[in-house]
Design an enzyme around this catalytic site. Sequence first.
Site, mmCIF file in Angstrom:
data_model
loop_
_atom_site.group_PDB
_atom_site.id
_atom_site.type_symbol
_atom_site.label_atom_id
_atom_site.label_comp_id
_atom_site.label_asym_id
_atom_site.label_seq_id
_atom_site.Cartn_x
_atom_site.Cartn_y
_atom_site.Cartn_z
ATOM 1 N N ASN A 62 0.883 -1.334 0.133
ATOM 2 C CA ASN A 62 0.105 -0.079 -0.001
ATOM 3 C C ASN A 62 0.817 1.051 0.076
ATOM 4 O O ASN A 62 1.471 1.545 1.022
ATOM 5 C CB ASN A 62 -1.013 -0.001 1.157
ATOM 6 C CG ASN A 62 -1.610 1.211 1.359
ATOM 7 O OD1 ASN A 62 -1.734 2.041 0.429
ATOM 8 N ND2 ASN A 62 -2.225 1.533 2.528
ATOM 9 N N TRP A 63 1.081 1.993 -1.099
ATOM 10 C CA TRP A 63 1.824 3.116 -1.213
ATOM 11 C C TRP A 63 1.475 4.344 -0.540
ATOM 12 O O TRP A 63 2.301 5.287 -0.478
ATOM 13 C CB TRP A 63 2.290 3.135 -2.732
ATOM 14 C CG TRP A 63 3.113 1.945 -3.315
ATOM 15 C CD1 TRP A 63 3.392 0.921 -2.743
ATOM 16 C CD2 TRP A 63 3.446 1.886 -4.675
ATOM 17 N NE1 TRP A 63 4.177 -0.066 -3.627
ATOM 18 C CE2 TRP A 63 4.094 0.663 -4.956
ATOM 19 C CE3 TRP A 63 3.554 2.713 -5.839
ATOM 20 C CZ2 TRP A 63 4.630 0.281 -6.023
ATOM 21 C CZ3 TRP A 63 4.005 2.323 -7.071
ATOM 22 C CH2 TRP A 63 4.664 1.181 -7.266
ATOM 23 N N LYS A 64 0.219 4.199 -0.197
ATOM 24 C CA LYS A 64 -0.503 5.555 0.305
ATOM 25 C C LYS A 64 -0.322 6.695 -0.424
ATOM 26 O O LYS A 64 -0.158 6.529 -1.840
ATOM 27 C CB LYS A 64 -0.108 5.774 1.822
ATOM 28 C CG LYS A 64 -0.206 4.235 2.669
ATOM 29 C CD LYS A 64 0.019 4.830 4.110
ATOM 30 C CE LYS A 64 0.042 3.532 5.103
ATOM 31 N NZ LYS A 64 0.018 3.521 6.284
ATOM 32 N N HIS A 122 -9.582 0.991 4.776
ATOM 33 C CA HIS A 122 -8.348 1.019 5.532
ATOM 34 C C HIS A 122 -8.663 2.042 6.626
ATOM 35 O O HIS A 122 -9.167 2.934 6.450
ATOM 36 C CB HIS A 122 -7.191 1.780 4.438
ATOM 37 C CG HIS A 122 -5.921 1.726 5.064
ATOM 38 N ND1 HIS A 122 -5.311 2.565 5.850
ATOM 39 C CD2 HIS A 122 -4.875 1.100 4.805
ATOM 40 C CE1 HIS A 122 -4.269 2.356 6.395
ATOM 41 N NE2 HIS A 122 -3.818 1.164 5.691
ATOM 42 N N GLU A 174 -6.874 4.445 7.772
ATOM 43 C CA GLU A 174 -6.777 6.056 7.432
ATOM 44 C C GLU A 174 -8.046 6.531 6.907
ATOM 45 O O GLU A 174 -8.359 7.613 7.139
ATOM 46 C CB GLU A 174 -5.358 5.969 6.842
ATOM 47 C CG GLU A 174 -4.190 6.023 7.419
ATOM 48 C CD GLU A 174 -3.092 5.231 6.514
ATOM 49 O OE1 GLU A 174 -2.993 5.448 5.508
ATOM 50 O OE2 GLU A 174 -2.232 5.011 7.430
ATOM 51 N N GLU A 220 -5.592 -4.990 10.620
ATOM 52 C CA GLU A 220 -4.284 -3.976 10.920
ATOM 53 C C GLU A 220 -4.764 -3.345 12.128
ATOM 54 O O GLU A 220 -5.589 -2.558 12.045
ATOM 55 C CB GLU A 220 -4.532 -3.168 9.634
ATOM 56 C CG GLU A 220 -4.091 -3.804 8.338
ATOM 57 C CD GLU A 220 -3.611 -2.784 7.298
ATOM 58 O OE1 GLU A 220 -2.424 -2.926 6.826
ATOM 59 O OE2 GLU A 220 -4.297 -1.854 7.128
ATOM 60 N N GLY A 259 2.198 2.061 10.625
ATOM 61 C CA GLY A 259 2.859 3.224 10.414
ATOM 62 C C GLY A 259 3.595 3.890 11.815
ATOM 63 O O GLY A 259 4.314 4.645 11.650
ATOM 64 N N SER A 282 3.122 -2.004 10.428
ATOM 65 C CA SER A 282 4.883 -1.809 10.806
ATOM 66 C C SER A 282 5.409 -3.549 10.449
ATOM 67 O O SER A 282 6.433 -3.918 10.884
ATOM 68 C CB SER A 282 5.214 -1.696 12.221
ATOM 69 O OG SER A 282 4.602 -0.426 12.322
ATOM 70 N N GLY A 286 2.699 -1.166 4.226
ATOM 71 C CA GLY A 286 2.907 0.182 4.083
ATOM 72 C C GLY A 286 4.366 0.636 3.722
ATOM 73 O O GLY A 286 4.888 0.285 2.666
ATOM 74 N N GLY A 287 4.909 1.136 4.703
ATOM 75 C CA GLY A 287 6.361 1.589 4.561
ATOM 76 C C GLY A 287 7.290 1.133 3.902
ATOM 77 O O GLY A 287 8.031 1.287 2.779
HETATM 78 C C1 PEP Z 1 -0.896 0.203 5.604
HETATM 79 O O1 PEP Z 1 -0.847 1.105 5.326
HETATM 80 O O2 PEP Z 1 -1.806 -0.667 5.654
HETATM 81 C C2 PEP Z 1 0.109 -0.282 6.673
HETATM 82 C C3 PEP Z 1 0.180 -1.648 7.437
HETATM 83 O O3 PEP Z 1 1.296 0.507 6.812
HETATM 84 P P1 PEP Z 1 2.744 -0.041 7.650
HETATM 85 O O4 PEP Z 1 3.157 -1.086 7.209
HETATM 86 O O5 PEP Z 1 3.489 1.160 7.330
HETATM 87 O O6 PEP Z 1 2.375 0.139 9.101
#
Ligand code: PEP
Length: 256
Positions: free
Chosen positions: A9-11, A95, A97, A167, A173, A213, A234-235
Amino acid sequence: MRKPFLAGNWKMNTDAASAVALAKGIVAAVGQADNIDVAVCPPFVYLQAVAMALSSSNVALGAQDVFHQPDGAFTGEISCKMLKDVCCTYAIIGHSERRHVIGETDELINNKIKAAINGGLLPIFCVGELLEERQAGKTNRIVSDQVKKGLDGICQERILAVTIAYEPVWAIGTGVNATSQQAQEVHAMIRDLVAKLYNKEIAGQLRIQYGGSAKPANTAELMAQPDVDGLLIGGASLKASDFAAMINTSIQVKCK
Ligand code: PEP
Protein backbone atom coordinates in the site's frame (compact mmCIF):
# COMPACT_ATOMS: atom_id res chain seq x y z
CA MET A 1 -3.79 -24.64 1.15
CA ARG A 2 -4.05 -20.87 0.99
CA LYS A 3 -1.67 -19.16 -1.41
CA PRO A 4 0.29 -16.43 0.39
CA PHE A 5 -0.61 -12.90 -0.65
CA LEU A 6 1.52 -9.80 -0.11
CA ALA A 7 0.24 -6.36 -1.09
CA GLY A 8 2.04 -3.04 -0.96
CA ASN A 9 0.00 0.00 0.00
CA TRP A 10 1.94 2.98 -1.27
CA LYS A 11 -0.52 5.45 0.30
CA MET A 12 0.08 9.09 -0.77
CA ASN A 13 3.71 8.50 -1.70
CA THR A 14 5.82 8.38 -4.88
CA ASP A 15 5.62 10.56 -7.98
CA ALA A 16 5.18 9.48 -11.59
CA ALA A 17 8.81 8.53 -12.12
CA SER A 18 9.44 6.88 -8.76
CA ALA A 19 6.16 4.93 -8.92
CA VAL A 20 7.18 3.37 -12.23
CA ALA A 21 10.73 2.71 -11.00
CA LEU A 22 9.41 1.04 -7.84
CA ALA A 23 6.99 -1.10 -9.85
CA LYS A 24 9.80 -2.20 -12.18
CA GLY A 25 12.02 -3.06 -9.22
CA ILE A 26 9.28 -5.23 -7.73
CA VAL A 27 8.59 -6.96 -11.05
CA ALA A 28 12.28 -7.82 -11.31
CA ALA A 29 12.32 -9.15 -7.76
CA VAL A 30 9.21 -11.31 -8.14
CA GLY A 31 10.37 -12.79 -11.44
CA GLN A 32 8.40 -15.86 -12.41
CA ALA A 33 7.42 -16.84 -8.86
CA ASP A 34 3.89 -18.21 -9.04
CA ASN A 35 3.54 -19.70 -5.58
CA ILE A 36 2.68 -16.31 -4.09
CA ASP A 37 0.27 -13.53 -5.05
CA VAL A 38 1.81 -10.06 -5.06
CA ALA A 39 0.06 -6.74 -5.64
CA VAL A 40 0.99 -3.08 -5.47
CA CYS A 41 -1.47 -0.30 -4.75
CA PRO A 42 -0.17 3.07 -5.98
CA PRO A 43 -2.01 6.39 -5.80
CA PHE A 44 -4.92 6.61 -8.29
CA VAL A 45 -3.13 9.02 -10.61
CA TYR A 46 -0.23 6.62 -11.19
CA LEU A 47 -2.32 3.47 -11.72
CA GLN A 48 -2.10 3.59 -15.48
CA ALA A 49 1.65 4.18 -15.60
CA VAL A 50 2.24 1.44 -13.04
CA ALA A 51 -0.09 -0.90 -14.96
CA MET A 52 2.21 -0.53 -17.96
CA ALA A 53 5.27 -1.25 -15.83
CA LEU A 54 3.57 -4.41 -14.51
CA SER A 55 2.33 -5.69 -17.86
CA SER A 56 3.12 -9.38 -18.50
CA SER A 57 4.45 -9.73 -14.95
CA ASN A 58 3.22 -11.73 -11.97
CA VAL A 59 2.57 -8.55 -9.99
CA ALA A 60 -1.06 -7.42 -9.84
CA LEU A 61 -2.35 -3.89 -9.56
CA GLY A 62 -4.63 -2.64 -6.80
CA ALA A 63 -6.25 0.66 -5.91
CA GLN A 64 -6.23 2.15 -2.43
CA ASP A 65 -9.98 2.75 -2.42
CA VAL A 66 -13.03 2.62 -4.69
CA PHE A 67 -16.44 4.31 -4.65
CA HIS A 68 -19.59 2.22 -4.66
CA GLN A 69 -21.64 4.15 -7.22
CA PRO A 70 -21.18 3.22 -10.88
CA ASP A 71 -21.03 6.79 -12.23
CA GLY A 72 -22.52 10.25 -11.81
CA ALA A 73 -22.11 13.38 -9.74
CA PHE A 74 -19.58 12.17 -7.16
CA THR A 75 -16.77 14.69 -7.37
CA GLY A 76 -13.37 13.21 -6.70
CA GLU A 77 -14.52 9.61 -6.58
CA ILE A 78 -13.41 6.65 -8.72
CA SER A 79 -15.68 3.77 -9.78
CA CYS A 80 -15.01 0.04 -10.12
CA LYS A 81 -15.34 0.31 -13.88
CA MET A 82 -12.68 3.02 -14.01
CA LEU A 83 -10.33 0.85 -11.96
CA LYS A 84 -10.99 -2.14 -14.20
CA ASP A 85 -10.27 0.11 -17.18
CA VAL A 86 -6.74 0.70 -15.88
CA CYS A 87 -6.17 -3.01 -15.17
CA CYS A 88 -6.77 -3.10 -11.42
CA THR A 89 -7.41 -6.50 -9.88
CA TYR A 90 -7.69 -5.46 -6.24
CA ALA A 91 -9.04 -2.54 -4.22
CA ILE A 92 -8.16 -1.83 -0.60
CA ILE A 93 -11.38 -0.98 1.24
CA GLY A 94 -11.86 0.30 4.78
CA HIS A 95 -8.21 1.10 5.48
CA SER A 96 -7.89 2.58 8.96
CA GLU A 97 -6.74 5.90 7.50
CA ARG A 98 -10.02 6.06 5.59
CA ARG A 99 -12.02 4.97 8.64
CA HIS A 100 -10.33 7.27 11.14
CA VAL A 101 -8.95 10.20 9.12
CA ILE A 102 -11.59 10.49 6.38
CA GLY A 103 -14.45 9.17 8.55
CA GLU A 104 -15.70 6.20 6.52
CA THR A 105 -18.44 4.19 8.22
CA ASP A 106 -18.99 0.42 8.31
CA GLU A 107 -22.04 0.95 6.10
CA LEU A 108 -20.07 2.81 3.42
CA ILE A 109 -17.31 0.18 3.59
CA ASN A 110 -19.90 -2.58 3.16
CA ASN A 111 -21.35 -0.79 0.12
CA LYS A 112 -17.88 -0.47 -1.37
CA ILE A 113 -17.06 -4.14 -0.81
CA LYS A 114 -20.31 -5.23 -2.47
CA ALA A 115 -19.80 -2.85 -5.39
CA ALA A 116 -16.20 -4.01 -5.84
CA ILE A 117 -17.20 -7.68 -5.97
CA ASN A 118 -20.08 -6.96 -8.33
CA GLY A 119 -17.74 -4.91 -10.49
CA GLY A 120 -15.14 -7.67 -10.75
CA LEU A 121 -12.58 -6.32 -8.27
CA LEU A 122 -11.11 -8.31 -5.38
CA PRO A 123 -11.47 -6.33 -2.15
CA ILE A 124 -8.74 -6.21 0.48
CA PHE A 125 -11.03 -5.44 3.40
CA CYS A 126 -9.23 -3.85 6.37
CA VAL A 127 -10.29 -4.17 9.99
CA GLY A 128 -8.50 -3.37 13.23
CA GLU A 129 -8.81 -1.93 16.69
CA LEU A 130 -7.49 1.34 18.16
CA LEU A 131 -4.91 1.24 20.95
CA GLU A 132 -7.44 2.25 23.60
CA GLU A 133 -9.79 -0.50 22.40
CA ARG A 134 -7.04 -3.12 22.75
CA GLN A 135 -6.09 -1.79 26.18
CA ALA A 136 -9.72 -2.01 27.24
CA GLY A 137 -9.87 -5.67 26.15
CA LYS A 138 -12.26 -4.89 23.30
CA THR A 139 -10.18 -6.12 20.35
CA ASN A 140 -12.27 -9.17 19.49
CA ARG A 141 -15.54 -7.30 19.85
CA ILE A 142 -14.42 -4.37 17.68
CA VAL A 143 -12.85 -6.52 14.97
CA SER A 144 -15.73 -8.99 14.79
CA ASP A 145 -18.21 -6.13 14.60
CA GLN A 146 -16.25 -4.62 11.69
CA VAL A 147 -16.06 -8.00 9.92
CA LYS A 148 -19.79 -8.69 10.34
CA LYS A 149 -20.81 -5.22 9.16
CA GLY A 150 -18.35 -5.19 6.28
CA LEU A 151 -19.45 -8.58 4.96
CA ASP A 152 -23.16 -8.02 5.50
CA GLY A 153 -25.15 -9.20 2.49
CA ILE A 154 -22.23 -10.92 0.76
CA CYS A 155 -23.28 -14.43 -0.19
CA GLN A 156 -21.35 -17.70 0.05
CA GLU A 157 -20.67 -17.78 -3.68
CA ARG A 158 -18.89 -14.43 -3.58
CA ILE A 159 -17.14 -14.19 -0.24
CA LEU A 160 -13.91 -15.76 -1.47
CA ALA A 161 -13.33 -12.70 -3.65
CA VAL A 162 -12.44 -10.97 -0.37
CA THR A 163 -9.12 -10.92 1.47
CA ILE A 164 -9.44 -9.65 5.03
CA ALA A 165 -6.52 -7.57 6.31
CA TYR A 166 -6.20 -7.39 10.09
CA GLU A 167 -4.43 -4.12 10.77
CA PRO A 168 -4.31 -3.01 14.40
CA VAL A 169 -4.47 0.77 14.10
CA TRP A 170 -1.79 1.24 16.78
CA ALA A 171 0.67 -0.73 14.64
CA ILE A 172 0.16 1.08 11.34
CA GLY A 173 3.09 3.30 10.43
CA THR A 174 4.28 3.38 14.04
CA GLY A 175 7.17 0.93 13.82
CA VAL A 176 5.46 -1.11 16.55
CA ASN A 177 4.08 -4.31 15.05
CA ALA A 178 1.66 -6.65 16.77
CA THR A 179 3.52 -9.67 18.09
CA SER A 180 3.08 -12.79 16.01
CA GLN A 181 1.00 -14.22 18.85
CA GLN A 182 -1.30 -11.18 18.94
CA ALA A 183 -1.71 -11.38 15.18
CA GLN A 184 -2.39 -15.12 15.26
CA GLU A 185 -5.02 -14.74 18.02
CA VAL A 186 -7.01 -12.18 16.06
CA HIS A 187 -6.60 -14.01 12.74
CA ALA A 188 -7.88 -17.24 14.32
CA MET A 189 -10.81 -15.34 15.81
CA ILE A 190 -11.64 -13.86 12.38
CA ARG A 191 -11.43 -17.30 10.76
CA ASP A 192 -13.78 -18.77 13.39
CA LEU A 193 -16.18 -15.93 12.77
CA VAL A 194 -16.09 -16.50 9.00
CA ALA A 195 -16.86 -20.18 9.68
CA LYS A 196 -19.91 -19.13 11.68
CA LEU A 197 -21.05 -16.55 9.13
CA TYR A 198 -20.46 -18.90 6.16
CA ASN A 199 -19.01 -22.36 6.77
CA LYS A 200 -15.77 -24.10 7.74
CA GLU A 201 -14.71 -24.80 4.18
CA ILE A 202 -14.97 -21.15 3.20
CA ALA A 203 -13.18 -20.11 6.39
CA GLY A 204 -10.40 -22.52 5.50
CA GLN A 205 -9.96 -20.91 2.10
CA LEU A 206 -10.34 -17.23 2.93
CA ARG A 207 -7.05 -15.36 3.11
CA ILE A 208 -6.29 -13.10 6.05
CA GLN A 209 -3.37 -10.68 5.81
CA TYR A 210 -1.67 -8.95 8.70
CA GLY A 211 -0.76 -5.27 8.38
CA GLY A 212 1.01 -2.90 10.76
CA SER A 213 4.74 -2.17 10.63
CA ALA A 214 5.48 -5.40 8.80
CA LYS A 215 9.07 -5.33 7.57
CA PRO A 216 11.80 -7.75 6.48
CA ALA A 217 12.89 -8.38 10.08
CA ASN A 218 9.48 -9.56 11.33
CA THR A 219 8.13 -11.23 8.18
CA ALA A 220 9.28 -14.76 8.98
CA GLU A 221 7.74 -14.77 12.44
CA LEU A 222 4.45 -13.27 11.30
CA MET A 223 4.16 -15.51 8.25
CA ALA A 224 4.94 -18.59 10.34
CA GLN A 225 1.61 -18.20 12.11
CA PRO A 226 -0.93 -20.70 10.81
CA ASP A 227 -3.69 -18.15 10.22
CA VAL A 228 -1.48 -15.40 8.77
CA ASP A 229 -1.74 -15.84 5.00
CA GLY A 230 -0.02 -12.68 3.90
CA LEU A 231 0.84 -9.09 4.64
CA LEU A 232 -0.53 -5.68 3.74
CA ILE A 233 2.58 -3.54 3.80
CA GLY A 234 2.82 0.24 3.92
CA GLY A 235 6.24 1.78 4.58
CA ALA A 236 8.36 -1.26 3.71
CA SER A 237 6.63 -1.64 0.34
CA LEU A 238 8.13 1.66 -0.82
CA LYS A 239 11.59 0.12 -1.03
CA ALA A 240 11.80 -2.59 -3.71
CA SER A 241 14.58 -4.46 -1.91
CA ASP A 242 12.60 -4.62 1.38
CA PHE A 243 9.41 -5.67 -0.35
CA ALA A 244 11.37 -8.28 -2.33
CA ALA A 245 12.94 -9.64 0.86
CA MET A 246 9.49 -9.98 2.41
CA ILE A 247 8.20 -11.81 -0.66
CA ASN A 248 11.13 -14.24 -0.61
CA THR A 249 10.82 -14.87 3.12
CA SER A 250 7.08 -15.49 2.77
CA ILE A 251 7.69 -18.04 0.03
CA GLN A 252 10.29 -19.78 2.19
CA VAL A 253 8.02 -19.88 5.24
CA LYS A 254 4.75 -20.85 3.56
CA CYS A 255 5.84 -22.91 0.58
CA LYS A 256 8.41 -25.24 2.09
C1 PEP B 1 -0.81 -0.03 5.83
O1 PEP B 1 -0.76 1.05 5.29
O2 PEP B 1 -1.76 -0.76 5.57
C2 PEP B 1 0.27 -0.40 6.74
C3 PEP B 1 0.19 -1.55 7.33
O3 PEP B 1 1.31 0.47 6.90
P1 PEP B 1 2.74 0.16 7.61
O4 PEP B 1 3.22 -1.14 7.05
O5 PEP B 1 3.60 1.32 7.22
O6 PEP B 1 2.49 0.07 9.07
